[in-house]
Design an enzyme around this catalytic site. Structure first.
Site, PDB file in Angstrom:
ATOM      1  N   GLU A   1      -6.368 -13.327  -5.047  1.00 14.13           N
ATOM      2  CA  GLU A   1      -6.424 -11.950  -5.560  1.00 14.13           C
ATOM      3  C   GLU A   1      -6.435 -11.943  -7.090  1.00 14.13           C
ATOM      4  O   GLU A   1      -5.696 -12.672  -7.732  1.00 14.13           O
ATOM      5  CB  GLU A   1      -5.193 -11.191  -5.038  1.00 14.13           C
ATOM      6  CG  GLU A   1      -5.182  -9.738  -5.441  1.00 14.13           C
ATOM      7  CD  GLU A   1      -4.094  -8.957  -4.733  1.00 14.13           C
ATOM      8  OE1 GLU A   1      -3.950  -9.079  -3.496  1.00 14.13           O
ATOM      9  OE2 GLU A   1      -3.380  -8.226  -5.422  1.00 14.13           O
TER      10      GLU A   1
ATOM     11  N   TRP B   1      -7.132  -2.378  -7.586  1.00 14.21           N
ATOM     12  CA  TRP B   1      -7.609  -1.077  -8.078  1.00 14.21           C
ATOM     13  C   TRP B   1      -6.629  -0.630  -9.142  1.00 14.21           C
ATOM     14  O   TRP B   1      -5.427  -0.521  -8.866  1.00 14.21           O
ATOM     15  CB  TRP B   1      -7.619  -0.101  -6.902  1.00 14.21           C
ATOM     16  CG  TRP B   1      -8.275   1.215  -7.156  1.00 14.21           C
ATOM     17  CD1 TRP B   1      -7.638   2.397  -7.421  1.00 14.21           C
ATOM     18  CD2 TRP B   1      -9.673   1.497  -7.144  1.00 14.21           C
ATOM     19  NE1 TRP B   1      -8.569   3.394  -7.569  1.00 14.21           N
ATOM     20  CE2 TRP B   1      -9.830   2.866  -7.407  1.00 14.21           C
ATOM     21  CE3 TRP B   1     -10.816   0.727  -6.928  1.00 14.21           C
ATOM     22  CZ2 TRP B   1     -11.068   3.493  -7.461  1.00 14.21           C
ATOM     23  CZ3 TRP B   1     -12.046   1.339  -6.988  1.00 14.21           C
ATOM     24  CH2 TRP B   1     -12.177   2.704  -7.251  1.00 14.21           C
TER      25      TRP B   1
ATOM     26  N   ARG C   1      -1.783   3.583  -0.906  1.00 16.15           N
ATOM     27  CA  ARG C   1      -1.450   4.859  -1.538  1.00 16.15           C
ATOM     28  C   ARG C   1      -1.480   4.716  -3.048  1.00 16.15           C
ATOM     29  O   ARG C   1      -2.011   5.561  -3.749  1.00 16.15           O
ATOM     30  CB  ARG C   1      -0.040   5.301  -1.096  1.00 16.15           C
ATOM     31  CG  ARG C   1       0.350   6.646  -1.660  1.00 16.15           C
ATOM     32  CD  ARG C   1       1.830   6.899  -1.547  1.00 16.15           C
ATOM     33  NE  ARG C   1       2.604   6.034  -2.444  1.00 16.15           N
ATOM     34  CZ  ARG C   1       3.908   6.060  -2.559  1.00 16.15           C
ATOM     35  NH1 ARG C   1       4.620   6.901  -1.817  1.00 16.15           N
ATOM     36  NH2 ARG C   1       4.540   5.252  -3.391  1.00 16.15           N
ATOM     37  N   GLY C   2      -0.891   3.632  -3.558  1.00 10.56           N
ATOM     38  CA  GLY C   2      -0.757   3.446  -5.005  1.00 10.56           C
ATOM     39  C   GLY C   2       0.618   3.882  -5.467  1.00 10.56           C
ATOM     40  O   GLY C   2       1.355   4.528  -4.717  1.00 10.56           O
TER      41      GLY C   2
ATOM     42  N   ALA D   1      12.221   2.544  -0.202  1.00 11.85           N
ATOM     43  CA  ALA D   1      13.201   2.513   0.887  1.00 11.85           C
ATOM     44  C   ALA D   1      14.321   1.508   0.582  1.00 11.85           C
ATOM     45  O   ALA D   1      15.102   1.164   1.454  1.00 11.85           O
ATOM     46  CB  ALA D   1      12.503   2.146   2.202  1.00 11.85           C
TER      47      ALA D   1
HETATM   48  C1  LIG Z   1      -0.987  -6.264  -0.654  1.00 12.56           C
HETATM   49  C2  LIG Z   1      -0.772  -5.209  -1.703  1.00 12.56           C
HETATM   50  C3  LIG Z   1      -1.814  -4.842  -2.546  1.00 12.56           C
HETATM   51  C4  LIG Z   1      -1.636  -3.854  -3.520  1.00 12.56           C
HETATM   52  N1  LIG Z   1      -2.689  -3.521  -4.346  1.00 12.56           N
HETATM   53  C5  LIG Z   1      -2.557  -2.539  -5.255  1.00 12.56           C
HETATM   54  C6  LIG Z   1      -3.654  -2.130  -6.083  1.00 12.56           C
HETATM   55  O1  LIG Z   1      -4.737  -2.684  -6.005  1.00 12.56           O
HETATM   56  N2  LIG Z   1      -3.453  -1.132  -6.992  1.00 12.56           N
HETATM   57  C7  LIG Z   1      -2.243  -0.492  -7.106  1.00 12.56           C
HETATM   58  O2  LIG Z   1      -2.128   0.427  -7.933  1.00 12.56           O
HETATM   59  N3  LIG Z   1      -1.185  -0.838  -6.316  1.00 12.56           N
HETATM   60  C8  LIG Z   1      -1.308  -1.839  -5.397  1.00 12.56           C
HETATM   61  N4  LIG Z   1      -0.245  -2.196  -4.596  1.00 12.56           N
HETATM   62  C9  LIG Z   1       1.041  -1.498  -4.757  1.00 12.56           C
HETATM   63  C10 LIG Z   1       1.097  -0.234  -3.865  1.00 12.56           C
HETATM   64  O3  LIG Z   1       0.139   0.694  -4.311  1.00 12.56           O
HETATM   65  C11 LIG Z   1       2.492   0.335  -3.956  1.00 12.56           C
HETATM   66  O4  LIG Z   1       3.413  -0.506  -3.345  1.00 12.56           O
HETATM   67  C12 LIG Z   1       2.648   1.771  -3.473  1.00 12.56           C
HETATM   68  O5  LIG Z   1       3.929   2.240  -3.886  1.00 12.56           O
HETATM   69  C13 LIG Z   1       2.585   1.953  -1.968  1.00 12.56           C
HETATM   70  O6  LIG Z   1       1.340   1.789  -1.454  1.00 12.56           O
HETATM   71  P1  LIG Z   1       1.171   1.692   0.156  1.00 12.56           P
HETATM   72  O7  LIG Z   1      -0.253   1.614   0.424  1.00 12.56           O
HETATM   73  O8  LIG Z   1       2.058   0.668   0.686  1.00 12.56           O
HETATM   74  O9  LIG Z   1       1.742   3.142   0.539  1.00 12.56           O
HETATM   75  P2  LIG Z   1       2.073   3.772   1.930  1.00 12.56           P
HETATM   76  O10 LIG Z   1       1.706   2.881   3.034  1.00 12.56           O
HETATM   77  O11 LIG Z   1       1.508   5.127   1.951  1.00 12.56           O
HETATM   78  O12 LIG Z   1       3.674   3.834   1.900  1.00 12.56           O
HETATM   79  C14 LIG Z   1       4.435   4.116   0.745  1.00 12.56           C
HETATM   80  C15 LIG Z   1       5.851   4.482   1.134  1.00 12.56           C
HETATM   81  O13 LIG Z   1       5.864   5.785   1.644  1.00 12.56           O
HETATM   82  C16 LIG Z   1       6.358   5.804   2.979  1.00 12.56           C
HETATM   83  N5  LIG Z   1       5.492   6.744   3.723  1.00 12.56           N
HETATM   84  C17 LIG Z   1       4.301   7.196   3.317  1.00 12.56           C
HETATM   85  N6  LIG Z   1       3.799   8.045   4.223  1.00 12.56           N
HETATM   86  C18 LIG Z   1       4.674   8.126   5.213  1.00 12.56           C
HETATM   87  C19 LIG Z   1       4.701   8.811   6.430  1.00 12.56           C
HETATM   88  N7  LIG Z   1       3.714   9.612   6.804  1.00 12.56           N
HETATM   89  N8  LIG Z   1       5.751   8.629   7.219  1.00 12.56           N
HETATM   90  C20 LIG Z   1       6.761   7.827   6.856  1.00 12.56           C
HETATM   91  N9  LIG Z   1       6.782   7.124   5.696  1.00 12.56           N
HETATM   92  C21 LIG Z   1       5.762   7.285   4.895  1.00 12.56           C
HETATM   93  C22 LIG Z   1       6.215   4.384   3.461  1.00 12.56           C
HETATM   94  O14 LIG Z   1       7.125   4.076   4.480  1.00 12.56           O
HETATM   95  C23 LIG Z   1       6.486   3.615   2.199  1.00 12.56           C
HETATM   96  O15 LIG Z   1       7.861   3.535   1.945  1.00 12.56           O
HETATM   97  C24 LIG Z   1      -0.387  -3.205  -3.633  1.00 12.56           C
HETATM   98  C25 LIG Z   1       0.687  -3.581  -2.796  1.00 12.56           C
HETATM   99  C26 LIG Z   1       0.502  -4.578  -1.840  1.00 12.56           C
HETATM  100  C27 LIG Z   1       1.647  -4.982  -0.968  1.00 12.56           C
END
Ligand SMILES: Cc1cc2nc3c(=O)[nH]c(=O)nc-3n(C[C@H](O)[C@H](O)[C@H](O)COP(=O)(O)OP(=O)(O)OC[C@H]3O[C@@H](n4cnc5c(N)ncnc54)[C@H](O)[C@@H]3O)c2cc1C
Length: 406
Positions: A26, A59, A116-117, A164
């Protein structure tokens, strides 16, 4: 897609089915044009010496690097490696998300990490933009509906998402935590933070929703205790998450940066790892050597626990990744000879002839020592064989292939 466009990428979920173990890498979009040019060279070197199954590009927060992310994934495709493009919802209206997805699809990208970001800089709370996506789950649903050709991966958090993770009240000691909580808890500045079992279970349920919405595999946040990953994998399987779970490996390259990043992500750094890093904190070479040793042991344990692969957060650096993959026996010959002290790429691989500064080489014009290696693989060689007046030594510039290391 026009008749002359190259074929779209393979889907990573299909590739995984056919290959028992693999590495993936990555990168993030650099800030300067020079950084981008260097990264592109590095991507090619890493393709040649580690043969990754795919390469990710992150991103930038709020879509700040969207054009560059797209440019880099296109570049990765042009090198023959499958690209995995990250996409987040922060500051992204539904229209902007669709623009990004349409552009990616049109250029043959078939793999997206749906995220989500984080909240924009300076803000604590995450909010959707312009009636847009609320969370990664919404984005997965959208991509699966509108772009069914895409293989979608999502983030998983073996220690719980930072949102969390709570601080333990001062009245409660770490000894009161369950055995699983103890494995996930981190300590910094005298404070203990942990994702309690109940919160962790909610996180898993939410992860399952992302998978049920169509996510094809999971890439995890970094962690430094393979047993945490082992528990996470068995907990996911126990609630019916069946897709591959790819462990994200953060390389140890540098002392300050490492602790800034683990602090920001609330990642647990086991006390033994902290102690070993402290011992080497003033010597970057020793720290990187330890990073290779630690990373290799961790990867071997992860593979033994059933991880399908190792996914490296390279931080756009290559040497520690090479070292770890060498230890696993997953590299080509070149990487075994890489120099840990120099991540700027003074070594060039060109066919079978390659050398680095200081190497003794032989050519049809005589023997000598390499003084400089140029970007195109040509070497400036201080020749030993002939001497000029006043003790001068002649320098020959020989193209790769015209000299051989001895
Ligand atoms: C492999 C990986 C790649 C990443 N790449 C990037 C990147 O390219 N650019 C960047 O800016 N960041 C990146 N991140 C960081 C990421 O954007 C952050 O960790 C962000 O805070 C959460 O994104 P997520 O997609 O996990 O969010 P989500 O999956 O939406 O979850 C975020 C939090 O909200 C809670 N939540 C959300 N919706 C609900 C629901 N409906 N019900 C219950 N709980 C909910 C989840 O349990 C979790 O605690 C990356 C992280 C990882 C692990």
């Amino acid at each position: 897609m026009t008749a002359t466009s190259p074929a779209p990428d393979a889907r990573i979920d299909d590739l995984m089915r056919d290959q028992p173990a693999f590495a993936s890498l990555e990168f993030f979009p650099p800030r300067t044009a020079e950084g981008v040019a260097n990264l592109k060279e590095r991507i090619v070197r890493m393709r040649d010496s580690t043969k990754p199954m795919f390469m990710d590009v992150t991103w930038g927060a709020g879509g700040s690097t969207s054009d560059l992310t797209l440019d880099l994934v296109k570049f990765i495709r042009s090198t023959g490696v499958v690209a995995n493009m990250h996409l987040t919802c922060t500051n992204m209206t539904p229209g902007k998300v669709d623009e990004a997805l349409a552009a990616a699809s049109a250029c043959g990208i078939r793999n997206i990490v749906a995220l989500r970001g984080d909240p924009p800089l300076g803000e604590d709370k995450w909010t959707a933009t312009g009636g847009g996506f609320e969370c990664a789950l919404d984005l997965v649903r959208h991509i699966k509906r509108e772009y069914p050709e895409m293989c979608v991966s999502v983030a998983g958090y073996p220690e719980g998402h930072p949102n969390a993770i709570s601080e333990l009240p001062s009245s409660q000691s770490a000894a009161s935590l369950t055995e699983r909580e103890k494995l996930r808890c981190s300590e910094a500045g005298g404070k203990v933070s942990v994702c309690f079992d109940a919160d962790y279970d909610n996180e898993l349920k939410y992860l399952k929703e992302k998978v049920d919405a169509g996510a094809d595999f999971i890439i995890t946040q970094m962690f430094f205790d393979p047993e945490v990953f082992g528990n996470f994998m068995s907990d996911c399987r126990a609630i019916g998450i069946k897709v591959p779970i790819v462990p994200g490996i953060m390389c140890i390259n540098n002392f300050g940066g490492f602790f800034r990043m683990t602090g920001f992500c609330k990642t647990r750094v086991p006390p033994t790892l902290v102690a070993e890093m402290e011992k080497r904190k003033d010597d970057e070479h020793e720290l990187k050597e330890y990073g290779v040793e630690f990373g290799a042991e961790m990867c071997m344990r992860l593979l033994a626990l059933g991880a399908p692969c190792v996914h490296f957060y390279t931080l756009n650096l290559e040497k520690v990744v090479y070292g770890i993959l060498d230890a696993l026996g997953w590299t080509t010959e070149l990487s075994a000879k890489m120099d840990l002290d120099n991540d700027a790429g003074t070594m060039q691989a060109k066919g079978s002839a390659w050398a680095r500064v200081g190497d003794e080489v032989q050519s049809m014009f005589g023997s000598g020592v390499v003084k400089e290696v140029r970007q195109d693989g040509a070497a400036c060689i201080e020749m030993r064989s002939w001497k000029l007046a006043f003790g001068q030594t002649p320098t020959a510039v020989l193209q790769a292939g015209m000299y051989k290391k001895v």
